[in-house]
Design a protein around this motif. Structure first.
Motif, PDB file in Angstrom:
ATOM      1  N   LEU A   1       0.844  -1.192   0.000  1.00  8.18           N
ATOM      2  CA  LEU A   1       0.000   0.000   0.000  1.00  8.18           C
ATOM      3  C   LEU A   1       0.879   1.243   0.000  1.00  8.18           C
ATOM      4  CD1 LEU A   1      -2.645  -0.905   2.753  1.00  8.18           C
ATOM      5  CD2 LEU A   1      -2.962  -1.028   0.278  1.00  8.18           C
TER       6      LEU A   1
ATOM      7  N   THR B   1      -9.275   4.759  12.571  1.00  4.77           N
ATOM      8  CA  THR B   1      -9.794   4.347  11.272  1.00  4.77           C
ATOM      9  C   THR B   1      -9.663   5.492  10.277  1.00  4.77           C
ATOM     10  OG1 THR B   1     -12.038   4.992  11.936  1.00  4.77           O
ATOM     11  CG2 THR B   1     -11.415   2.694  12.271  1.00  4.77           C
ATOM     12  N   TYR B   2      -9.622   5.116   8.990  1.00  5.83           N
ATOM     13  CA  TYR B   2      -9.440   6.080   7.916  1.00  5.83           C
ATOM     14  C   TYR B   2     -10.458   5.792   6.819  1.00  5.83           C
ATOM     15  CZ  TYR B   2      -4.951   5.716  10.335  1.00  5.83           C
ATOM     16  OH  TYR B   2      -3.980   5.621  11.289  1.00  5.83           O
ATOM     17  N   GLU B   3     -10.636   6.769   5.922  1.00  7.43           N
ATOM     18  CA  GLU B   3     -11.623   6.616   4.860  1.00  7.43           C
ATOM     19  C   GLU B   3     -11.156   5.670   3.758  1.00  7.43           C
ATOM     20  OE1 GLU B   3     -12.884  10.296   3.266  1.00  7.43           O
ATOM     21  OE2 GLU B   3     -13.736  11.045   5.152  1.00  7.43           O
ATOM     22  N   ASP B   4      -9.867   5.738   3.409  1.00  3.45           N
ATOM     23  CA  ASP B   4      -9.415   5.036   2.205  1.00  3.45           C
ATOM     24  C   ASP B   4      -8.280   4.052   2.436  1.00  3.45           C
ATOM     25  OD1 ASP B   4      -7.604   6.926   2.873  1.00  3.45           O
ATOM     26  OD2 ASP B   4      -7.566   7.956   0.930  1.00  3.45           O
ATOM     27  N   THR B   5      -8.060   3.664   3.680  1.00  7.15           N
ATOM     28  CA  THR B   5      -7.037   2.657   3.975  1.00  7.15           C
ATOM     29  C   THR B   5      -7.451   1.923   5.244  1.00  7.15           C
ATOM     30  OG1 THR B   5      -4.640   2.307   4.157  1.00  7.15           O
ATOM     31  CG2 THR B   5      -5.570   4.120   5.419  1.00  7.15           C
TER      32      THR B   5
ATOM     33  N   ASP C   1       0.689   4.582   1.419  1.00  3.87           N
ATOM     34  CA  ASP C   1      -0.048   5.469   2.315  1.00  3.87           C
ATOM     35  C   ASP C   1       0.887   6.556   2.845  1.00  3.87           C
ATOM     36  OD1 ASP C   1       1.528   4.010   3.968  1.00  3.87           O
ATOM     37  OD2 ASP C   1      -0.021   3.541   5.439  1.00  3.87           O
TER      38      ASP C   1
END
Length: 223
Positions: free
Chosen positions: A73, A160-164, A75
Protein backbone atom coordinates in the motif's frame (compact mmCIF):
# COMPACT_ATOMS: atom_id res chain seq x y z
CA UNK A 1 8.17 8.23 23.90
CA UNK A 2 7.81 11.34 21.77
CA UNK A 3 4.47 12.59 20.60
CA UNK A 4 4.97 12.21 16.86
CA UNK A 5 4.58 8.87 15.15
CA UNK A 6 7.76 8.14 13.26
CA UNK A 7 8.31 5.28 10.86
CA UNK A 8 11.86 4.40 9.86
CA UNK A 9 12.64 1.86 7.18
CA UNK A 10 16.15 0.52 6.74
CA UNK A 11 16.81 -1.13 3.42
CA UNK A 12 19.15 -4.03 2.86
CA UNK A 13 19.56 -6.58 0.08
CA UNK A 14 20.17 -10.27 0.62
CA UNK A 15 22.08 -11.97 -2.12
CA UNK A 16 22.87 -15.59 -2.87
CA UNK A 17 26.67 -15.86 -3.11
CA UNK A 18 28.19 -18.34 -5.54
CA UNK A 19 30.81 -20.88 -4.49
CA UNK A 20 33.55 -18.77 -6.05
CA UNK A 21 32.50 -15.81 -3.93
CA UNK A 22 31.90 -12.19 -4.83
CA UNK A 23 32.27 -8.74 -3.34
CA UNK A 24 29.44 -6.90 -1.60
CA UNK A 25 26.92 -5.20 -3.88
CA UNK A 26 24.91 -2.08 -3.08
CA UNK A 27 21.10 -2.22 -3.53
CA UNK A 28 21.26 0.23 -6.44
CA UNK A 29 23.54 -2.10 -8.38
CA UNK A 30 21.73 -5.30 -7.44
CA UNK A 31 19.75 -7.41 -9.90
CA UNK A 32 16.09 -6.44 -10.10
CA UNK A 33 15.00 -9.88 -8.88
CA UNK A 34 17.36 -9.98 -5.86
CA UNK A 35 15.57 -10.55 -2.54
CA UNK A 36 15.18 -7.33 -0.55
CA UNK A 37 14.64 -7.17 3.20
CA UNK A 38 13.47 -3.96 4.83
CA UNK A 39 13.81 -3.67 8.61
CA UNK A 40 11.12 -1.39 10.03
CA UNK A 41 10.82 0.25 13.40
CA UNK A 42 7.88 2.35 14.59
CA UNK A 43 7.63 5.01 17.26
CA UNK A 44 4.08 5.78 18.37
CA UNK A 45 2.62 8.01 21.07
CA UNK A 46 2.41 6.37 24.50
CA UNK A 47 -0.63 6.78 26.77
CA UNK A 48 -0.63 7.16 30.54
CA UNK A 49 -4.03 5.55 31.19
CA UNK A 50 -6.88 3.60 29.62
CA UNK A 51 -8.89 6.85 29.64
CA UNK A 52 -6.23 8.59 27.53
CA UNK A 53 -6.02 5.60 25.19
CA UNK A 54 -9.77 5.42 24.70
CA UNK A 55 -10.05 9.19 24.20
CA UNK A 56 -7.54 9.02 21.33
CA UNK A 57 -9.09 5.98 19.61
CA UNK A 58 -12.01 6.67 17.32
CA UNK A 59 -12.93 2.97 17.22
CA UNK A 60 -12.78 0.38 20.02
CA UNK A 61 -14.10 -3.09 19.28
CA UNK A 62 -14.06 -6.69 20.41
CA UNK A 63 -13.55 -9.12 17.55
CA UNK A 64 -11.65 -11.95 15.95
CA UNK A 65 -9.61 -12.45 12.78
CA UNK A 66 -11.48 -14.22 10.00
CA UNK A 67 -9.09 -13.54 7.10
CA UNK A 68 -5.55 -12.28 6.56
CA UNK A 69 -3.72 -11.11 3.44
CA UNK A 70 -0.50 -9.27 2.62
CA UNK A 71 -0.60 -6.25 0.35
CA UNK A 72 1.61 -3.36 -0.77
CA UNK A 73 0.00 0.00 0.00
CA UNK A 74 1.16 3.53 -0.71
CA UNK A 75 -0.05 5.47 2.32
CA UNK A 76 2.66 8.12 2.32
CA UNK A 77 0.00 10.80 2.84
CA UNK A 78 0.16 12.20 6.36
CA UNK A 79 -2.90 12.11 8.59
CA UNK A 80 -3.32 15.20 10.72
CA UNK A 81 -5.96 16.25 13.23
CA UNK A 82 -6.24 18.68 16.13
CA UNK A 83 -5.45 16.07 18.78
CA UNK A 84 -2.36 14.52 17.25
CA UNK A 85 -0.05 15.12 14.29
CA UNK A 86 1.43 11.99 12.76
CA UNK A 87 4.71 12.36 10.95
CA UNK A 88 6.24 9.74 8.70
CA UNK A 89 9.94 9.69 7.87
CA UNK A 90 11.10 7.31 5.17
CA UNK A 91 14.60 6.08 4.38
CA UNK A 92 14.31 3.92 1.29
CA UNK A 93 16.49 2.73 -1.56
CA UNK A 94 19.23 5.32 -2.25
CA UNK A 95 18.21 7.42 -5.23
CA UNK A 96 14.63 6.24 -4.99
CA UNK A 97 11.53 8.40 -4.85
CA UNK A 98 9.85 8.11 -1.41
CA UNK A 99 6.54 9.45 -2.76
CA UNK A 100 6.12 6.35 -4.94
CA UNK A 101 7.19 3.85 -2.27
CA UNK A 102 4.68 1.14 -1.37
CA UNK A 103 4.95 -0.24 2.15
CA UNK A 104 3.96 -3.84 2.75
CA UNK A 105 1.22 -4.54 5.25
CA UNK A 106 -0.39 -7.61 6.74
CA UNK A 107 -4.12 -6.82 6.62
CA UNK A 108 -6.55 -8.62 8.92
CA UNK A 109 -10.30 -8.74 8.39
CA UNK A 110 -11.90 -8.49 11.83
CA UNK A 111 -15.38 -9.78 12.60
CA UNK A 112 -16.86 -7.39 15.16
CA UNK A 113 -18.44 -9.13 18.15
CA UNK A 114 -19.08 -5.96 20.19
CA UNK A 115 -18.48 -2.27 19.70
CA UNK A 116 -17.50 0.05 22.55
CA UNK A 117 -16.74 3.18 20.52
CA UNK A 118 -17.16 4.19 16.90
CA UNK A 119 -19.54 3.50 14.03
CA UNK A 120 -19.12 -0.28 13.71
CA UNK A 121 -21.70 -2.66 15.14
CA UNK A 122 -21.71 -6.34 16.06
CA UNK A 123 -21.70 -8.54 12.95
CA UNK A 124 -19.88 -6.03 10.76
CA UNK A 125 -16.33 -6.41 9.50
CA UNK A 126 -13.41 -4.01 9.32
CA UNK A 127 -9.82 -4.26 8.14
CA UNK A 128 -6.82 -3.60 10.38
CA UNK A 129 -3.32 -3.24 8.91
CA UNK A 130 0.04 -3.99 10.51
CA UNK A 131 3.32 -3.02 8.88
CA UNK A 132 5.22 -6.10 7.72
CA UNK A 133 4.97 -9.03 5.35
CA UNK A 134 6.29 -10.17 1.99
CA UNK A 135 5.17 -9.37 -1.54
CA UNK A 136 7.20 -10.87 -4.36
CA UNK A 137 10.91 -10.62 -3.57
CA UNK A 138 10.48 -7.78 -1.06
CA UNK A 139 9.93 -8.39 2.66
CA UNK A 140 9.36 -5.92 5.47
CA UNK A 141 10.23 -7.20 8.94
CA UNK A 142 8.65 -5.29 11.81
CA UNK A 143 9.54 -6.71 15.21
CA UNK A 144 7.19 -4.20 16.89
CA UNK A 145 4.04 -5.85 15.53
CA UNK A 146 2.26 -8.65 17.35
CA UNK A 147 0.71 -11.40 15.28
CA UNK A 148 -3.09 -11.59 15.39
CA UNK A 149 -4.22 -15.21 15.67
CA UNK A 150 -7.59 -16.31 14.24
CA UNK A 151 -8.42 -18.52 17.26
CA UNK A 152 -8.28 -15.62 19.73
CA UNK A 153 -10.72 -12.87 20.65
CA UNK A 154 -9.26 -9.38 20.89
CA UNK A 155 -10.08 -5.89 22.07
CA UNK A 156 -8.55 -3.35 19.68
CA UNK A 157 -8.06 0.39 20.14
CA UNK A 158 -7.98 1.77 16.60
CA UNK A 159 -7.68 4.78 14.39
CA UNK A 160 -9.79 4.35 11.27
CA UNK A 161 -9.44 6.08 7.92
CA UNK A 162 -11.62 6.62 4.86
CA UNK A 163 -9.41 5.04 2.21
CA UNK A 164 -7.04 2.66 3.98
CA UNK A 165 -7.43 -0.07 6.65
CA UNK A 166 -7.46 0.94 10.30
CA UNK A 167 -4.34 0.92 12.50
CA UNK A 168 -3.73 0.15 16.14
CA UNK A 169 -2.88 3.30 18.12
CA UNK A 170 0.42 1.71 19.07
CA UNK A 171 1.96 -1.75 19.16
CA UNK A 172 2.21 -1.98 22.95
CA UNK A 173 -0.96 -0.60 24.54
CA UNK A 174 -3.69 -1.01 21.92
CA UNK A 175 -4.22 -4.77 21.67
CA UNK A 176 -5.75 -7.04 24.35
CA UNK A 177 -6.65 -10.72 24.42
CA UNK A 178 -9.85 -12.04 25.97
CA UNK A 179 -9.27 -15.31 27.80
CA UNK A 180 -11.93 -17.61 29.27
CA UNK A 181 -11.65 -18.45 32.95
CA UNK A 182 -12.40 -21.93 34.27
CA UNK A 183 -15.51 -21.87 36.46
CA UNK A 184 -15.29 -23.18 39.99
CA UNK A 185 -17.46 -26.16 40.92
CA UNK A 186 -17.07 -25.59 44.66
CA UNK A 187 -20.49 -25.08 46.30
CA UNK A 188 -20.97 -21.72 47.99
CA UNK A 189 -17.93 -20.16 46.32
CA UNK A 190 -18.48 -16.76 44.76
CA UNK A 191 -18.74 -17.00 41.00
CA UNK A 192 -15.78 -15.39 39.25
CA UNK A 193 -16.03 -13.63 35.86
CA UNK A 194 -16.15 -15.99 32.89
CA UNK A 195 -13.54 -13.94 30.98
CA UNK A 196 -10.46 -11.89 31.74
CA UNK A 197 -8.72 -9.30 29.57
CA UNK A 198 -4.93 -9.39 29.31
CA UNK A 199 -2.54 -7.32 27.24
CA UNK A 200 -1.23 -8.99 24.10
CA UNK A 201 2.12 -7.28 24.69
CA UNK A 202 3.94 -8.09 27.96
CA UNK A 203 5.57 -4.63 27.87
CA UNK A 204 2.21 -2.91 28.30
CA UNK A 205 1.92 -0.97 31.56
CA UNK A 206 -1.84 -0.45 31.25
CA UNK A 207 -4.45 -2.86 32.63
CA UNK A 208 -7.80 -3.11 30.88
CA UNK A 209 -10.89 -4.36 32.74
CA UNK A 210 -14.35 -5.24 31.48
CA UNK A 211 -15.68 -2.38 33.61
CA UNK A 212 -13.51 0.06 31.61
CA UNK A 213 -15.06 -1.11 28.35
CA UNK A 214 -18.56 -0.91 29.78
CA UNK A 215 -17.92 2.66 30.89
CA UNK A 216 -16.53 3.60 27.45
CA UNK A 217 -19.59 2.06 25.83
CA UNK A 218 -21.94 3.89 28.20
CA UNK A 219 -20.32 7.23 27.43
CA UNK A 220 -20.50 6.53 23.70
CA UNK A 221 -24.21 5.75 23.91
CA UNK A 222 -24.84 9.15 25.51
CA UNK A 223 -23.60 10.98 22.42
Amino acid sequence: MNKNRVLTLLLSSIFMLSAVGCSSVTPAASPSDAPITIIASEDYPSYSSIDDLSARANTIIKGSVIETRVEALNDIVQVTDAANENELNLASDPGGDPSSFDKIYTIHTIQVAESYKGSYTAGEQLEVKQLGGQVGNTEIINDDSLKLIPTKDYVLFLETYEDTPASLLNSVQSLYVIKPVAKSNQPGQQQSPSEVIVSANPENDLTLHLEDLQEIQKEEQKK
